[in-house]
Scaffold this active site. Structure first.
Site, PDB file in Angstrom:
ATOM      1  CG  HIS A  48      -1.865   1.052   1.381  1.00  0.00           C
ATOM      2  ND1 HIS A  48      -1.822   1.985   2.384  1.00  0.00           N
ATOM      3  CD2 HIS A  48      -2.960   1.354   0.631  1.00  0.00           C
ATOM      4  CE1 HIS A  48      -2.847   2.805   2.269  1.00  0.00           C
ATOM      5  NE2 HIS A  48      -3.554   2.447   1.214  1.00  0.00           N
ATOM      6  CD  GLU A  75      -2.832   1.540  -3.150  1.00  0.00           C
ATOM      7  OE1 GLU A  75      -3.981   1.962  -3.336  1.00  0.00           O
ATOM      8  OE2 GLU A  75      -1.952   2.212  -2.556  1.00  0.00           O
ATOM      9  CG  ASP A  77      -3.709   6.322  -3.521  1.00  0.00           C
ATOM     10  OD1 ASP A  77      -4.708   5.608  -3.479  1.00  0.00           O
ATOM     11  OD2 ASP A  77      -2.801   6.291  -2.659  1.00  0.00           O
ATOM     12  CG  HIS A  90      -3.777   8.672   0.071  1.00  0.00           C
ATOM     13  ND1 HIS A  90      -4.362   9.490   1.017  1.00  0.00           N
ATOM     14  CD2 HIS A  90      -4.644   7.648  -0.118  1.00  0.00           C
ATOM     15  CE1 HIS A  90      -5.525   8.969   1.390  1.00  0.00           C
ATOM     16  NE2 HIS A  90      -5.716   7.852   0.718  1.00  0.00           N
ATOM     17  CD  GLU A 169      -7.952   4.601  -4.537  1.00  0.00           C
ATOM     18  OE1 GLU A 169      -7.099   4.142  -3.749  1.00  0.00           O
ATOM     19  OE2 GLU A 169      -8.915   5.291  -4.165  1.00  0.00           O
TER      20      GLU A 169
HETATM   21  O1  G3P Z   1      -6.740   1.438  -2.467  1.00  0.00           O
HETATM   22  C1  G3P Z   1      -7.073   0.709  -1.317  1.00  0.00           C
HETATM   23  C2  G3P Z   1      -6.841   1.608  -0.225  1.00  0.00           C
HETATM   24  O2  G3P Z   1      -5.636   2.235  -0.529  1.00  0.00           O
HETATM   25  C3  G3P Z   1      -7.940   2.597  -0.132  1.00  0.00           C
HETATM   26  O3  G3P Z   1      -7.671   3.522   0.784  1.00  0.00           O
HETATM   27  O4  G3P Z   1      -7.410   5.877   1.145  1.00  0.00           O
HETATM   28  O5  G3P Z   1      -5.458   4.397   1.323  1.00  0.00           O
HETATM   29  O6  G3P Z   1      -6.399   4.928  -0.891  1.00  0.00           O
HETATM   30  P1  G3P Z   1      -6.675   4.732   0.561  1.00  0.00           P
HETATM   31 CA    CA Z   2      -5.350   3.578  -2.522  1.00  0.00          CA
END
Ligand code: G3P
Ligand code: CA
Length: 377
Positions: A48, A75, A77, A90, A169
């Protein structure tokens, strides 16, 4: 429906010869076959924002560490700069994770998307981490830049032995009309919308070389539809949330009126309005091309990434009954890994890839410190 689906998925998997992805710790043949058919490890280790417990999130230190630990996915954003470049961050704002207040005091509250890439690249996206986490601080984190999607792809490809996939994402997609199209173009330009032919031919592609090398994720139903239109053959996950932008909640009491001491305690008591509301989101996901869902979890020890408990066994069974996988966000502690696995999830987003790999009894080549130093951090 589940039995028929399971047999078909298993047969498909065997026909495609996709036995090369890990299945440690997972027992359900139907979900294992579904994951195999898409080239997605099960259970999946999703780093993440990179290995973001140990290094500043979404920087080269975090992503190279996650890669070299052996995480399955990096992962991120995704956002778009004022001049149209895709990059990873993020928050909507630059305030928490950069020195924007020092470098651009007049514009410090502007969204990151109001800055050109050249401006974003002047920012220090590492020093905040040293101040927030002095026990994990490193001089080498000072001055780390924000990364473009291109640079993260370079990192994903950069180790001959470890080839993680990308788990992308679309962040605040309504802020970025055409983001899904731009993403398709970039992934296509970089050759990431197809498996690596030579690795496929050898029969055991690494995650970042196979059919599941890109996973797309979004909280936004409209963005899911657009992702499906742009990249119909790329696996997608609909992220689940209760409240604004997500499922209707069982109560409309706000955090301010709830009397709870922190958001984690408030979220832990929030639930979808009813079972039908939860199922409606699954059915929407399935109907619009998602191969799974990304629910939140309430963490045992709370914290700012502790949200709603959307991984109750009946919820995971409902996704599985529809032929969908479940990737839960964002767990860092073995007690939560166990709870989630016992509840039936198929993969975990984690800030602590090293801990999750160890929990799954997967080999970690060197310690976090050794790998950070090897990579120049
Ligand atoms: O993308 C899964 C998770 O990352 C969602 O929460 O706010 O950390 O992007 P966030
Ligand atoms: Ca995310």
């Amino acid at each position: 429906m589940p039995d028929t689906f399971g047999k078909n998925a298993l047969l498909l998997s065997l026909l495609l010869g996709l036995g090369g992805v890990q299945n440690a710790g997972a027992s359900n043949a139907t979900e294992a076959a579904l994951a195999n058919a898409h080239g997605i490890p099960r259970p999946a280790v999703i780093a993440h924002r990179g290995a973001s417990f140990d290094a500043p999130e979404s920087t080269a230190a975090a992503y190279t560490l996650a890669r070299d630990l052996g995480a399955d996915y990096l992962e991120m954003d995704l956002q778009r700069s004022k001049d149209g470049v895709l990059f990873a961050l993020h928050d909507n704002s630059l305030l928490r994770t950069t020195d924007v207040a020092k470098k651009f005091p007049q514009r410090k509250d502007s969204p990151a998307s109001a800055f050109t890439l050249a401006e974003l690249k002047t920012l220090d996206a590492g020093s905040w981490f040293n101040q927030a986490y002095p026990d994990r601080a490193r001089p080498s984190y000072v001055g780390l830049p924000i990364l473009t999607l291109d640079e993260i792809i370079d990192i994903a490809q950069g180790n001959p032995q470890y080839k993680p996939g990308l788990y992308i994402e679309t962040k605040e997609p309504r802020q970025f009309p055409g983001l899904e199209h731009d993403l398709k173009n970039k992934l296509s330009e970089r050759g990431w919308l197809e498996p690596v032919a030579s690795a496929e031919a050898e029969g055991k592609p690494l995650v970042g070389q196979g059919k599941g090398r890109v996973m797309l994720q979004t909280f936004d139903k409209n963005s899911l539809e657009l992702l499906q239109k742009e990249m119909p053959d790329t696996p997608k996950i609909l992220l689940l949330w209760v409240g604004e932008g997500g499922m209707k909640p069982s109560t409309s009491v706000s955090f301010a009126d709830s009397g709870e001491k922190d958001k984690a305690a408030y979220y832990a008591k929030q639930h979808p309005k009813d079972k039908a509301e939860f199922i409606q989101w699954l059915d929407f996901a399935k109907a619009n091309g998602a191969i799974g869902t990304g629910p939140s979890a309430a963490l045992t020890h709370g914290g700012d990434q502790s949200y709603f408990d959307l991984i109750q066994p009946w919820m995971n069974s409902a996704a599985h009954d529809r032929g969908m996988l479940v990737h839960v966000y964002t767990l860092d502690a073995p007690v939560d890994f166990k709870k989630a696995m016992d509840a039936g999830v198929d993969g975990i987003f984690t800030n602590r890839a090293s801990e999750l790999l160890t929990y799954y009894q997967r080999p970690v080549p060197q310690s976090v410190n050794q790998l950070l130093e090897k990579n120049g951090f």
